[in-house]
Design an enzyme around this catalytic site. Sequence first.
Site, PDB file in Angstrom:
ATOM      1  N   ARG A   1      -6.987  -0.421  -7.573  1.00 53.05           N
ATOM      2  CA  ARG A   1      -7.484   0.585  -6.620  1.00 53.05           C
ATOM      3  C   ARG A   1      -7.645   1.899  -7.392  1.00 53.05           C
ATOM      4  O   ARG A   1      -6.826   2.191  -8.274  1.00 53.05           O
ATOM      5  CB  ARG A   1      -6.514   0.780  -5.438  1.00 53.05           C
ATOM      6  CG  ARG A   1      -6.472  -0.406  -4.474  1.00 53.05           C
ATOM      7  CD  ARG A   1      -5.590  -0.091  -3.253  1.00 53.05           C
ATOM      8  NE  ARG A   1      -6.252   0.796  -2.302  1.00 53.05           N
ATOM      9  CZ  ARG A   1      -5.621   1.345  -1.248  1.00 53.05           C
ATOM     10  NH1 ARG A   1      -4.330   1.122  -1.038  1.00 53.05           N
ATOM     11  NH2 ARG A   1      -6.283   2.127  -0.410  1.00 53.05           N
TER      12      ARG A   1
ATOM     13  N   ASP B   1      -2.122  10.601  -2.496  1.00 50.80           N
ATOM     14  CA  ASP B   1      -2.359   9.529  -3.470  1.00 50.80           C
ATOM     15  C   ASP B   1      -2.580  10.073  -4.871  1.00 50.80           C
ATOM     16  O   ASP B   1      -2.415   9.346  -5.856  1.00 50.80           O
ATOM     17  CB  ASP B   1      -3.540   8.664  -3.038  1.00 50.80           C
ATOM     18  CG  ASP B   1      -3.083   7.701  -1.961  1.00 50.80           C
ATOM     19  OD1 ASP B   1      -2.822   8.171  -0.835  1.00 50.80           O
ATOM     20  OD2 ASP B   1      -2.938   6.495  -2.252  1.00 50.80           O
TER      21      ASP B   1
ATOM     22  N   ARG C   1       0.844  -1.195   0.000  1.00 50.41           N
ATOM     23  CA  ARG C   1       0.000   0.000   0.000  1.00 50.41           C
ATOM     24  C   ARG C   1       0.876   1.240   0.000  1.00 50.41           C
ATOM     25  O   ARG C   1       2.086   1.144   0.139  1.00 50.41           O
ATOM     26  CB  ARG C   1      -0.933  -0.031   1.225  1.00 50.41           C
ATOM     27  CG  ARG C   1      -0.154  -0.413   2.482  1.00 50.41           C
ATOM     28  CD  ARG C   1      -0.615   0.240   3.712  1.00 50.41           C
ATOM     29  NE  ARG C   1      -0.555   1.677   3.610  1.00 50.41           N
ATOM     30  CZ  ARG C   1       0.573   2.388   3.739  1.00 50.41           C
ATOM     31  NH1 ARG C   1       1.753   1.818   3.947  1.00 50.41           N
ATOM     32  NH2 ARG C   1       0.538   3.704   3.640  1.00 50.41           N
ATOM     33  N   GLY C   2       0.189   2.404  -0.112  1.00 49.66           N
ATOM     34  CA  GLY C   2       0.928   3.644  -0.277  1.00 49.66           C
ATOM     35  C   GLY C   2       1.114   3.878  -1.769  1.00 49.66           C
ATOM     36  O   GLY C   2       1.509   2.950  -2.504  1.00 49.66           O
ATOM     37  N   ALA C   3       0.830   5.096  -2.217  1.00 52.02           N
ATOM     38  CA  ALA C   3       0.744   5.338  -3.661  1.00 52.02           C
ATOM     39  C   ALA C   3       2.001   4.906  -4.439  1.00 52.02           C
ATOM     40  O   ALA C   3       1.892   4.158  -5.420  1.00 52.02           O
ATOM     41  CB  ALA C   3       0.420   6.814  -3.899  1.00 52.02           C
TER      42      ALA C   3
ATOM     43  N   ASN D   1      -5.631  12.356  -0.096  1.00 49.60           N
ATOM     44  CA  ASN D   1      -4.805  11.539   0.801  1.00 49.60           C
ATOM     45  C   ASN D   1      -5.731  10.798   1.759  1.00 49.60           C
ATOM     46  O   ASN D   1      -6.958  10.997   1.755  1.00 49.60           O
ATOM     47  CB  ASN D   1      -3.786  12.398   1.547  1.00 49.60           C
ATOM     48  CG  ASN D   1      -2.745  11.556   2.264  1.00 49.60           C
ATOM     49  OD1 ASN D   1      -2.142  10.669   1.660  1.00 49.60           O
ATOM     50  ND2 ASN D   1      -2.540  11.784   3.549  1.00 49.60           N
TER      51      ASN D   1
END
Length: 344
Positions: free
Chosen positions: A91, A233, A48-50, A243
């Site tokens: 996503r 993001d 996860r995390g952009a 975000n």
Amino acid sequence: MEPTIEWIGDENGHLALLDQTLLPAERVVLEHNDLDGVIDSIRRLAVRGAPAIGIAAGFAVLIGVRERQPSGEGAFRTALDEVVDIVSQARPTAVNLTWAAERMRRIGHATPSLSALLTEAQAIHDEDVALCRAMGEVGAELIQPNTTVLTHCNAGRLATGGDGTALAVIFAAHDKGTRFRVIADETRPLLQGSRLTALELSEAGIPVDVIADSAAAGLIARGEVDLILTGADRVAANGDAANKVGTYGLSLAAKEHGIPMYVVAPVSTFDLSVATGADIPIEDRDPAEVLSLGGQRIAAPGVGARNPAFDITPAAHLNGLITDRGLIRPITTENVKAIVGDSR
Ligand code: MRU
């Protein structure tokens, strides 16, 4: 700590992901050889995390094309298009995902081979390490000695290929010898702040206190926060930033009480095709994430929930955007274009 994300071997190798859903209690490395497995890891936030999602997307395209075993260049390009479309839908909010997938499409159409896909996916990974370092350098001077920095969600080593975005700034300031404290919002419902950010900072020897998200505004009002740094993001052409949900609320409190707030994001997180934050798609996640805590249902039977995973912070609430190419301050459409205009 084990690497957040790593490709093991040549184009016949596999993707190794540190399963972030289990941290900090357990350190389990997932080995993916199939596209469905990578997509599942992205969706359930094992990765996860952009920027990390973007890196995973690059390798996912390689894995997806490989498992289709296309014979001939035409079949390769058809498989590539199919896989890029699947990966892009994993996503919706983090634009790094489509940014990376489209890079893979371009390279695979020009050079239809698995080794070319691997080289590009590794380039996306390697470049992110450098982007993180550059953001750290740009932002470090904003952190003054003996101050308190508040951050939200996890924008660190677990969210990127390198040192992070917001946390890269924190690590860089710490490396330069500046001493300060950090407050990490716990970040309900999935607790990326208490589980991941606090872990990263404490392992780096940076003093950190976790707070309930709802405590942030009161601490800001009492003058106990000097600076707010978050990741993003997706950043729109006018500088509005999507975000983790709760970032907008922080920005309201920061604006009301005159506390500086910066979003830290690499050029790969900017999407100049969307004019404002209103055009950024917001991921709605499973209500069960809100209705339970640590796998245990906490709400009464029959109760529903809303679970938007992100919100939009207007550029007007921010003092600036810290990018790998420099500080955008003040935030205007012209200034955003001048810094990131040719990156996509
Ligand atoms: O749902 P997540 O955990 O993927 O959300 C991540 C965030 O909101 C981060 O703040 C953002 O991606 C910045 S990453 C360096």
